[in-house]
Design a protein around this motif. Sequence first.
Motif, PDB file in Angstrom:
ATOM      1  N   THR A   1      23.403  41.930  37.659  1.00 41.15           N
ATOM      2  CA  THR A   1      24.316  41.271  38.361  1.00 41.15           C
ATOM      3  C   THR A   1      23.804  40.643  39.595  1.00 41.15           C
TER       4      THR A   1
ATOM      5  N   GLN B   1      23.714  36.842  41.271  1.00 43.00           N
ATOM      6  CA  GLN B   1      24.168  36.405  42.516  1.00 43.00           C
ATOM      7  C   GLN B   1      23.055  35.630  43.295  1.00 43.00           C
TER       8      GLN B   1
ATOM      9  N   ILE C   1      30.956  34.188  39.157  1.00 39.88           N
ATOM     10  CA  ILE C   1      29.780  34.691  39.792  1.00 39.88           C
ATOM     11  C   ILE C   1      30.149  34.890  41.308  1.00 39.88           C
TER      12      ILE C   1
END
Length: 745
Positions: free
Chosen positions: A222, A226, A243
């Motif tokens: 994750t 980002q 996102i």
Amino acid sequence: MAEDGSLPPRASIPSGDNSVWADVSPLLQAACQDLQEGELIHGDNFNLFAAMSALEIMDPKMDSGIACTYYSLDEAIENGVAPIPISADKTTDVRCMIDIMDHLLACEVSLSKGAEKFLSFSKTYSNISIVRLTNATWHKGHSLAQTVYSCLYLLRPERTSSHALLHSYCKVIRATCKAILSVVSQARTHEEEDLFTMAYGLPLSGDGDEKCLSMLNAVEETISRQLRACKVSSSKRRVPEDIEPLQNNPDLEEGYCKALLCRLRFRKHFYHLLMSMKRPQGRGLELARKHIASCISEIDYIRKCSEFLRANAHGISEQNLDNTTASGCQPIGFDASLNCRLSAPTPPRSIKIHSWEKALEYFMKLLQDLNVVCSYSLDPSLEAALLFVVKFQKSRPDLVARAHLQLLLVQDGKLYGRDPMFSMITGAAGLPGVTENYDFQKNEFMVQLGQLVINLLKILCTNAAWQRRKLGKMLQDWHVTYVQLEMTFKGEFEEASKTSNNKKICFKIYQHILAWVEEQTYWIAFRFLNLGFELELYSVHDYCMVYWYIYVVLIKLTEKKHLRMAMSSDSAKKKTKKKRDSFKDGEIDYQIPAAVMFLQSQIYLAEGLSMMFAALRNECRIVPLQSPFNTEHEIFIQQFELLQKACVPDHISYVSFKESTMHANFSTLAICDYFKEAQRIAKEVKSSFANDPDTMAELCRVEQVAERNSIALNVCQAGALDPKLKISFTFCHHPFYATAIVKRS
């Protein structure tokens, strides 16, 4: 308190039915004033042992309840010590999360104020040796309750489930702690550093901790997305709408993403490393080395991110070397006093957390030590394994690295978990593989010898102080086993001699095994004496007897090694000289093995140092130790009691030491220069060890010490009557062979 500084009168305590209270404060005050410094009250019911065993109250360092901020975890949580989420502001939340990660890293290398020095007691020595601890870490023995588990987020795993980053990181921390405790407990080395392997109610295992890596990988993925998204945004491309950024400030997004990723990846690879090293028979060592390289790479990235974190830390103007976080901010969610009652069955020690930079240095050293272990070739030779452990110990490895090495060497009673100890012993003794077909390997004393070898490998993996104590005690076991094997082999040889086919083989086995056991016994004694220098157990007044004892042990070790090597070589003559002169005879009719000559150079060096110290003592260059407690004879017994009990060597006593050194002087030393002989042999034998860098380096050190001591000896002999000539000794060229320095005062 009254104005004159005296204590106010105490209120009387009501007496009970069967008791009457009396104020003894004046009596105690008078007793204290009567005691001089260094004196101790001794009575029938109070002595030194009772004083050392007493628990002191009202002292923050000793009383587990006096310095507590909160008396329960619930109270601390209610007061907002460990909030979830950490902050409503996402940027602050991320910054605080990084601080928690850094402080947890520092907690693993916490320094105990009470453990800056520890006392190493030995029954073979009358004094106390103080050994400095550079890093008294949790890995080296401090309580989990006051270090890693001072983090309140670890104590209630279910509370962090709503915070994916914090939850996954806490899980991998718990799993790592459990893995390290498992390794140290399995190696049974935790006693040496007081590593507490009991949980004392701490949640070492949480629900789903076995899936810590999958959760960590999900969080890592994750944050990686980002990071990619913020890079796309900076190039003015369109950002995917699904996102969500890590935090609110676009200018800080990339820096915080990188800071988090390197910390998460370090933890992931470190846990993978621990799991890989647990695989049996060293099958995971190659994979472990890859994870070690990744850990080192991530530590470099962690360091690079520190400047960014400090620049964006609120309220911090300059870097403090004592900071436990890269940003310099105080972490949220920690209270070392909360669990102090769980720390141990003894009073807790006052804790000072190591700095963040020191923590990184510690992990770099640990990773380098583990890399050495993983790089070992698993040579199927007992002698190679013993020498590897001794070499590894020279780098002062941490307990965790030594525990992993021990588990690698000894698994299921076999070397590396694959080679039976009997095969290793017969191979080291130079016996052919055909001996495995004979039943004597099942003899109880051969089994006992195999267990002694296993214990020796384990002991060599412990710290220097523990190792020396155990080696001294195990010498008697080796001596007893030798005697028992000798008696057993004689009986079996007489039985086997009835058949001519077995007679020759049994006699060969009998000779080889006993010669090897004797050689190992003297090798252990040599190691025991050398460790005394590393632990600083010897004073300058002891050097004469210590070097003399090393000299006599080396003679026996050289003799037994030469005997074993001669028997192992088909071309060697059966007759082997056993006298000391056989190793100092320049004109010999066969080639002396290089390993024997290597020991021979050390024989000359040890004898030369012993005679030099004896000459200094006899000519009053060194003032004899004037002690009201110990005579020289008593010191000799204290230093070598364990060797004497094991008869290592036979017929060696204080009387023989005095007879050997009482007539030493500089005029006789100049005629027979032991140092020149040591230097000559070291030079000659170098060519035989061209492919052995460790032995080559040792020969260079021996040569340096011998050369400088030979020069010092000539100066002392030339200025024998000069009172301004002062001689001192240093260990700048060798760890246990002293170098003489002569100066004019």
